[in-house]
Design an enzyme around this catalytic site. Sequence first.
Site, PDB file in Angstrom:
ATOM      1  NE  ARG A 140     -22.422  42.445  -2.067  1.00 60.56           N
ATOM      2  CZ  ARG A 140     -23.513  41.939  -1.512  1.00 60.56           C
ATOM      3  NH1 ARG A 140     -24.129  40.956  -2.093  1.00 60.56           N
ATOM      4  NH2 ARG A 140     -23.949  42.412  -0.386  1.00 60.56           N
ATOM      5  NE  ARG A 163     -24.467  35.333  -3.936  1.00 58.69           N
ATOM      6  CZ  ARG A 163     -25.551  35.788  -3.345  1.00 58.69           C
ATOM      7  NH1 ARG A 163     -26.372  34.942  -2.763  1.00 58.69           N
ATOM      8  NH2 ARG A 163     -25.833  37.073  -3.334  1.00 58.69           N
ATOM      9  NE  ARG A 184     -17.631  31.094   0.887  1.00 62.71           N
ATOM     10  CZ  ARG A 184     -18.873  31.551   0.998  1.00 62.71           C
ATOM     11  NH1 ARG A 184     -19.227  32.638   0.382  1.00 62.71           N
ATOM     12  NH2 ARG A 184     -19.742  30.938   1.770  1.00 62.71           N
ATOM     13  CG  ASP A 224     -20.891  41.181   4.383  1.00 62.58           C
ATOM     14  OD1 ASP A 224     -21.354  40.999   3.250  1.00 62.58           O
ATOM     15  OD2 ASP A 224     -21.567  41.650   5.327  1.00 62.58           O
ATOM     16  CE1 TYR A 252     -28.700  43.243   6.727  1.00 61.40           C
ATOM     17  CE2 TYR A 252     -27.235  45.088   6.299  1.00 61.40           C
ATOM     18  CZ  TYR A 252     -28.053  44.081   5.835  1.00 61.40           C
ATOM     19  OH  TYR A 252     -28.237  43.909   4.495  1.00 61.40           O
TER      20      TYR A 252
HETATM   21  O1  CP3 Z   1     -17.414  42.019  -4.721  1.00 62.15           O
HETATM   22  C1  CP3 Z   1     -17.618  42.797  -3.767  1.00 62.15           C
HETATM   23  O2  CP3 Z   1     -18.381  43.787  -3.861  1.00 62.15           O
HETATM   24  C2  CP3 Z   1     -16.838  42.624  -2.495  1.00 62.15           C
HETATM   25  C3  CP3 Z   1     -17.456  41.922  -1.448  1.00 62.15           C
HETATM   26  C4  CP3 Z   1     -18.697  42.412  -0.707  1.00 62.15           C
HETATM   27  C5  CP3 Z   1     -19.563  41.504  -0.093  1.00 62.15           C
HETATM   28  N1  CP3 Z   1     -20.481  42.205   0.620  1.00 62.15           N
HETATM   29  C6  CP3 Z   1     -19.441  40.059  -0.189  1.00 62.15           C
HETATM   30  C7  CP3 Z   1     -20.641  39.220   0.021  1.00 62.15           C
HETATM   31  C8  CP3 Z   1     -19.144  43.707  -0.405  1.00 62.15           C
HETATM   32  C9  CP3 Z   1     -18.596  45.057  -0.850  1.00 62.15           C
HETATM   33  C10 CP3 Z   1     -20.273  43.552   0.445  1.00 62.15           C
HETATM   34  C11 CP3 Z   1     -21.004  44.688   1.045  1.00 62.15           C
HETATM   35  C12 CP3 Z   1     -22.318  44.460   1.654  1.00 62.15           C
HETATM   36  N2  CP3 Z   1     -22.727  43.412   2.419  1.00 62.15           N
HETATM   37  C13 CP3 Z   1     -23.365  45.405   1.605  1.00 62.15           C
HETATM   38  C14 CP3 Z   1     -23.287  46.737   0.916  1.00 62.15           C
HETATM   39  C15 CP3 Z   1     -23.430  46.610  -0.563  1.00 62.15           C
HETATM   40  C16 CP3 Z   1     -24.824  46.301  -1.043  1.00 62.15           C
HETATM   41  O3  CP3 Z   1     -24.952  45.281  -1.752  1.00 62.15           O
HETATM   42  O4  CP3 Z   1     -25.746  47.058  -0.758  1.00 62.15           O
HETATM   43  C17 CP3 Z   1     -24.449  44.861   2.304  1.00 62.15           C
HETATM   44  C18 CP3 Z   1     -25.803  45.505   2.495  1.00 62.15           C
HETATM   45  C19 CP3 Z   1     -24.032  43.604   2.842  1.00 62.15           C
HETATM   46  C20 CP3 Z   1     -24.809  42.663   3.676  1.00 62.15           C
HETATM   47  C21 CP3 Z   1     -24.960  41.365   2.965  1.00 62.15           C
HETATM   48  N3  CP3 Z   1     -23.996  40.368   2.965  1.00 62.15           N
HETATM   49  C22 CP3 Z   1     -26.001  40.951   2.094  1.00 62.15           C
HETATM   50  C23 CP3 Z   1     -27.267  41.733   1.805  1.00 62.15           C
HETATM   51  C24 CP3 Z   1     -25.638  39.688   1.579  1.00 62.15           C
HETATM   52  C25 CP3 Z   1     -26.359  38.863   0.534  1.00 62.15           C
HETATM   53  C26 CP3 Z   1     -27.172  37.748   1.109  1.00 62.15           C
HETATM   54  C27 CP3 Z   1     -27.500  36.722   0.046  1.00 62.15           C
HETATM   55  O5  CP3 Z   1     -26.910  35.642   0.117  1.00 62.15           O
HETATM   56  O6  CP3 Z   1     -28.291  37.028  -0.853  1.00 62.15           O
HETATM   57  C28 CP3 Z   1     -24.396  39.350   2.136  1.00 62.15           C
HETATM   58  C29 CP3 Z   1     -23.610  38.142   1.848  1.00 62.15           C
HETATM   59  C30 CP3 Z   1     -22.491  38.348   0.910  1.00 62.15           C
HETATM   60  N4  CP3 Z   1     -21.551  39.340   1.022  1.00 62.15           N
HETATM   61  C31 CP3 Z   1     -22.169  37.557  -0.201  1.00 62.15           C
HETATM   62  C32 CP3 Z   1     -21.002  38.088  -0.765  1.00 62.15           C
HETATM   63  C33 CP3 Z   1     -20.223  37.561  -1.928  1.00 62.15           C
HETATM   64  C34 CP3 Z   1     -22.948  36.333  -0.657  1.00 62.15           C
HETATM   65  C35 CP3 Z   1     -22.677  35.183   0.258  1.00 62.15           C
HETATM   66  C36 CP3 Z   1     -22.104  33.965  -0.408  1.00 62.15           C
HETATM   67  O7  CP3 Z   1     -21.499  34.030  -1.497  1.00 62.15           O
HETATM   68  O8  CP3 Z   1     -22.231  32.921   0.218  1.00 62.15           O
END
Ligand code: CP3
Length: 358
Positions: A41, A45, A54, A90, A165
């Site tokens: 990550r 953010r 974004r 994602d 999910y």
């Molecule tokens: O920087 C990186 O790692 C690359 C991008 C990345 C994202 N999601 C972007 C993202 C990666 C590798 C993921 C993987 C992902 N997504 C996982 C596996 C990794 C982990 O953290 O366990 C999981 C479980 C998800 C599902 C998911 N998507 C979650 C739990 C969330 C967070 C929700 C929140 O807002 O708290 C997301 C959204 C997400 N994916 C964001 C990002 C940057 C945040 C959304 C935003 O910025 O608006």
Amino acid sequence: MGGCRAVTTSPSPAAAPASDSALVRAARGLPVPHTPVWFMRQAGRSLPEYRKVREGVGMLESCRRPDLVTEITLQPVRRHGVDAAIFFSDIVVPLAAVGIDLDIVAGVGPVVAEPVRTRADLERLRDLVPEDVPDITESVRMLTAELGATPLIGFAGAPFTLASYLVEGGPSKNHEHTKALMHGDPELWHDLCARLARISGAFLRVQGEAGASALQLFDSWAGFLSRADYEQFVAPHSAAALASVADLGVPRIHFGVGTGELLTLMGEAGADVVGVDYRVSLTDALERTRGRWPLQGNLDPALLFAPWEALERRVVEIVEEGRAAPGHVFNLGHGVLPHTDPDVLTRVVELVHEVSAR
Ligand code: CP3
């Protein structure tokens, strides 16, 4: 600024291609000039430049726009000088690409309109073909051209985490519907996971074929399972996803949260590198896995909020513990928390490079 500026901020020799970078070498258990470091990550953010690009663009939309994917993936590489880029996407992107109605809700996570719980629901889940995601191929190609010697890590969600999910319909604390399906209708469960393994494998393959230098399978929620359930209901499907990209010859990293009891099984599923979260020390992880795999990890992301001296001590300890492993990729034990000070991440990268220089 020109569009083809290579990002070669890592201290690895500029002549080494991404396929021989410190990250790839550590993942193969080869000698490295310094311990490679990147952060799960890292694109997201915690960065003001991320929040800026974004603005007004939905998460799923931003994952499908090569201009945004490229920019966001490069941001942490430019800023922190990490040894790898992680593809901005994602785990649910491939599910949306095969027509599952879902959204990524800010502060919540992926939300699925109609949960998948019956055989009829499973029929809605078709295989992913590269033509479903031409933008992913384009983004990876653009990125590898820009990144030059810095490797790009592609990724996918593992079948269990994706199934959770889909079955729960969104994020879950206890995964009760998922476990009920697993134990109540094992045949449907295995068919669902077999399909998810193909989708996950196909998504990894698209990124690998377009030029990613390493691939990570995220099984974020596998730590909610007992060893017996993981072995019987999950491992064969993660193994299938990993096997489907074995011929690409790029290292495969297998990571989950709270998976201290599952590390060996996760390695045996076909990983080249086992990801370790922060609950188990690298020393213990090494003992549990009997030194069979290079390890990735495992700084507690919450420690990035601690005073520098405490954080520094812990980073140095992790680098030292990692020296005993066949290979070590420094990372967090889970993703960067949204309010993390990005300057602290930059300092951690500098520190890891400094104390690990060979
Ligand atoms: O920087 C990186 O790692 C690359 C991008 C990345 C994202 N999601 C972007 C993202 C990666 C590798 C993921 C993987 C992902 N997504 C996982 C596996 C990794 C982990 O953290 O366990 C999981 C479980 C998800 C599902 C998911 N998507 C979650 C739990 C969330 C967070 C929700 C929140 O807002 O708290 C997301 C959204 C997400 N994916 C964001 C990002 C940057 C945040 C959304 C935003 O910025 O608006």
